[in-house]
Design a protein around this motif. Structure first.
Motif, mmCIF file in Angstrom:
data_model
loop_
_atom_site.group_PDB
_atom_site.id
_atom_site.type_symbol
_atom_site.label_atom_id
_atom_site.label_comp_id
_atom_site.label_asym_id
_atom_site.label_seq_id
_atom_site.Cartn_x
_atom_site.Cartn_y
_atom_site.Cartn_z
ATOM 1 N N TYR A 58 0.791 -1.233 0.000
ATOM 2 C CA TYR A 58 0.000 0.000 0.000
ATOM 3 C C TYR A 58 0.826 1.287 0.000
ATOM 4 O O TYR A 58 0.433 2.254 -0.653
ATOM 5 N N PRO A 59 1.970 1.354 0.688
ATOM 6 C CA PRO A 59 2.746 2.605 0.625
ATOM 7 C C PRO A 59 3.211 2.971 -0.790
ATOM 8 O O PRO A 59 3.474 4.133 -1.060
ATOM 9 N N THR A 60 3.303 1.995 -1.701
ATOM 10 C CA THR A 60 3.717 2.317 -3.073
ATOM 11 C C THR A 60 2.546 2.781 -3.935
ATOM 12 O O THR A 60 2.752 3.315 -5.011
ATOM 13 N N ILE A 61 1.314 2.556 -3.462
ATOM 14 C CA ILE A 61 0.129 2.954 -4.229
ATOM 15 C C ILE A 61 -0.142 4.431 -3.956
ATOM 16 O O ILE A 61 -0.449 4.819 -2.831
ATOM 17 N N ALA A 128 -13.178 -1.529 -0.464
ATOM 18 C CA ALA A 128 -12.152 -2.329 0.210
ATOM 19 C C ALA A 128 -10.777 -1.678 0.056
ATOM 20 O O ALA A 128 -9.993 -1.634 1.015
ATOM 21 N N MET A 129 -10.483 -1.160 -1.139
ATOM 22 C CA MET A 129 -9.206 -0.461 -1.361
ATOM 23 C C MET A 129 -9.094 0.761 -0.448
ATOM 24 O O MET A 129 -8.032 1.006 0.130
ATOM 25 N N CYS A 130 -10.165 1.527 -0.327
ATOM 26 C CA CYS A 130 -10.148 2.717 0.536
ATOM 27 C C CYS A 130 -9.864 2.337 1.989
ATOM 28 O O CYS A 130 -9.056 2.993 2.660
ATOM 29 N N GLU A 131 -10.521 1.291 2.468
ATOM 30 C CA GLU A 131 -10.317 0.851 3.850
ATOM 31 C C GLU A 131 -8.874 0.417 4.084
ATOM 32 O O GLU A 131 -8.266 0.767 5.099
ATOM 33 N N CYS A 132 -8.324 -0.330 3.149
ATOM 34 C CA CYS A 132 -6.950 -0.822 3.306
ATOM 35 C C CYS A 132 -5.926 0.300 3.163
ATOM 36 O O CYS A 132 -4.940 0.351 3.905
ATOM 37 N N GLN A 133 -6.156 1.196 2.223
ATOM 38 C CA GLN A 133 -5.229 2.312 2.020
ATOM 39 C C GLN A 133 -5.195 3.202 3.260
ATOM 40 O O GLN A 133 -4.136 3.712 3.635
ATOM 41 N N ALA A 134 -6.326 3.367 3.931
ATOM 42 C CA ALA A 134 -6.385 4.194 5.137
ATOM 43 C C ALA A 134 -5.541 3.610 6.272
ATOM 44 O O ALA A 134 -5.087 4.346 7.153
ATOM 45 N N LEU A 135 -5.308 2.314 6.240
ATOM 46 C CA LEU A 135 -4.477 1.675 7.265
ATOM 47 C C LEU A 135 -2.994 1.933 7.064
ATOM 48 O O LEU A 135 -2.180 1.620 7.932
ATOM 49 N N HIS A 136 -2.642 2.479 5.898
ATOM 50 C CA HIS A 136 -1.237 2.708 5.539
ATOM 51 C C HIS A 136 -1.037 4.160 5.108
ATOM 52 O O HIS A 136 -0.830 4.431 3.931
ATOM 53 N N PRO A 137 -1.081 5.126 6.055
ATOM 54 C CA PRO A 137 -0.906 6.533 5.667
ATOM 55 C C PRO A 137 0.485 6.791 5.105
ATOM 56 O O PRO A 137 1.440 6.075 5.437
ATOM 57 N N ASP A 138 0.578 7.793 4.269
ATOM 58 C CA ASP A 138 1.845 8.161 3.638
ATOM 59 C C ASP A 138 2.786 8.713 4.705
ATOM 60 O O ASP A 138 2.500 9.739 5.323
ATOM 61 N N PRO A 139 3.940 8.074 4.958
ATOM 62 C CA PRO A 139 4.857 8.563 5.986
ATOM 63 C C PRO A 139 5.497 9.897 5.626
ATOM 64 O O PRO A 139 5.984 10.602 6.496
ATOM 65 N N GLU A 140 5.486 10.260 4.347
ATOM 66 C CA GLU A 140 6.078 11.529 3.919
ATOM 67 C C GLU A 140 5.078 12.679 3.936
ATOM 68 O O GLU A 140 5.430 13.808 3.650
ATOM 69 N N ASP A 141 3.823 12.398 4.280
ATOM 70 C CA ASP A 141 2.794 13.432 4.311
ATOM 71 C C ASP A 141 2.848 14.120 5.670
ATOM 72 O O ASP A 141 2.309 13.634 6.656
ATOM 73 N N GLU A 142 3.518 15.271 5.718
ATOM 74 C CA GLU A 142 3.711 15.988 6.969
ATOM 75 C C GLU A 142 2.407 16.533 7.535
ATOM 76 O O GLU A 142 2.244 16.657 8.732
ATOM 77 N N ASP A 143 1.457 16.877 6.681
ATOM 78 C CA ASP A 143 0.202 17.470 7.136
ATOM 79 C C ASP A 143 -0.705 16.473 7.832
ATOM 80 O O ASP A 143 -1.538 16.857 8.636
ATOM 81 N N SER A 144 -0.562 15.189 7.554
ATOM 82 C CA SER A 144 -1.480 14.208 8.120
ATOM 83 C C SER A 144 -1.348 14.111 9.639
ATOM 84 O O SER A 144 -2.294 13.780 10.322
ATOM 85 N N ASP A 145 -0.168 14.411 10.200
ATOM 86 C CA ASP A 145 0.012 14.352 11.647
ATOM 87 C C ASP A 145 -0.655 15.521 12.354
ATOM 88 O O ASP A 145 -1.098 15.386 13.488
ATOM 89 N N ASP A 146 -0.724 16.686 11.706
ATOM 90 C CA ASP A 146 -1.264 17.884 12.335
ATOM 91 C C ASP A 146 -2.783 17.939 12.300
ATOM 92 O O ASP A 146 -3.398 18.627 13.090
ATOM 93 N N TYR A 147 -3.410 17.240 11.412
ATOM 94 C CA TYR A 147 -4.848 17.361 11.233
ATOM 95 C C TYR A 147 -5.569 16.335 12.091
ATOM 96 O O TYR A 147 -5.348 15.143 11.978
ATOM 97 N N ASP A 148 -6.413 16.810 12.977
ATOM 98 C CA ASP A 148 -7.173 15.898 13.833
ATOM 99 C C ASP A 148 -8.670 16.108 13.677
ATOM 100 O O ASP A 148 -9.448 15.821 14.569
ATOM 101 N N GLY A 149 -9.092 16.628 12.537
ATOM 102 C CA GLY A 149 -10.503 16.837 12.288
ATOM 103 C C GLY A 149 -10.970 18.240 12.658
ATOM 104 O O GLY A 149 -12.097 18.606 12.423
ATOM 105 N N GLU A 150 -10.125 19.024 13.289
ATOM 106 C CA GLU A 150 -10.448 20.389 13.667
ATOM 107 C C GLU A 150 -9.804 21.352 12.674
ATOM 108 O O GLU A 150 -8.932 20.983 11.913
ATOM 109 N N GLU A 151 -10.228 22.624 12.750
ATOM 110 C CA GLU A 151 -9.605 23.640 11.892
ATOM 111 C C GLU A 151 -8.161 23.838 12.327
ATOM 112 O O GLU A 151 -7.820 23.720 13.497
ATOM 113 N N TYR A 152 -7.312 24.156 11.380
ATOM 114 C CA TYR A 152 -5.888 24.384 11.633
ATOM 115 C C TYR A 152 -5.724 25.727 12.327
ATOM 116 O O TYR A 152 -6.207 26.748 11.856
#
Length: 179
Positions: A58-61, A128-152
């Motif tokens: 999944y990380p390569t997709i 099924a692809m969406c569910e599986c891809q969500a289990l493998h977030p992109d480690p290079e995506d810096e923004d994904s760690d900061d976002y918790d569902g609230e406004e930035y």
């Protein structure tokens, strides 16, 4: 194809979510044959009737989507773009290989298309692809760690002050517009 290998299909231990038989695999426009697509939490795999196939981690997709374009010669299918190079074995060297590989910012891209004989299965395959891809977030995506569902909150993250005075209706109506 050099990347086709023999391996056991993913099973329940690998979190198999979907097994789609009679699915044609197409690599960069070239048909690989008909086989079974396995969508598991650990990997996406396809095996033909003889047991040869491939697995994608999944990380390569980088992208997956449903193509509903019926004018495409394949018809409706599951599209998967991978950040890796898959190709046929070649005995001839590729000309200008050094020049093409000199750009370090460009990643190799490979396009897979999975065409099930049962088109009604496409939505379940995509889910099924969406569910599986969500289990493998992109480690290079810096923004994904900061976002918790609230406004930035700019002030909390950047230390800058932000003018939060509300805009008054009509306050910019007499502004000159330079085009």
């Amino acid at each position: 194809m050099s990347f086709l290998k023999s391996f056991p299909p993913p099973g329940p231990a690998e979190g198999l979510l979907r097994q789609q038989p009679e699915t044609q695999a197409v690599l960069n426009g070239k048909g690989l044959g008909t086989g079974t697509l396995y969508i598991a939490e650990s990997r996406l795999s396809w095996l033909d009737g003889s047991g040869l196939g491939f697995s994608l981690e999944y990380p390569t997709i980088s992208l997956h989507a449903l193509s509903r374009d019926r004018s495409d010669c394949l018809g409706e299918h599951l599209y998967v773009m991978v950040n890796a190079k898959f190709e046929e074995e070649s005995k001839e060297p590729v000309a200008d290989e050094e020049e093409e590989d000199s750009d370090d910012d460009v990643e190799p891209i490979t396009e897979f298309r999975f065409v099930p004989s049962d088109k009604s299965a496409l939505e379940a395959m995509f889910t099924a692809m969406c569910e599986c891809q969500a289990l493998h977030p992109d480690p290079e995506d810096e923004d994904s760690d900061d976002y918790d569902g609230e406004e930035y909150d700019v002030e909390a993250h950047d230390g800058m002050e932000v003018d939060t005075t509300p805009t008054v209706a009509g306050q910019f109506e007499d502004a000159d517009v330079d085009h």
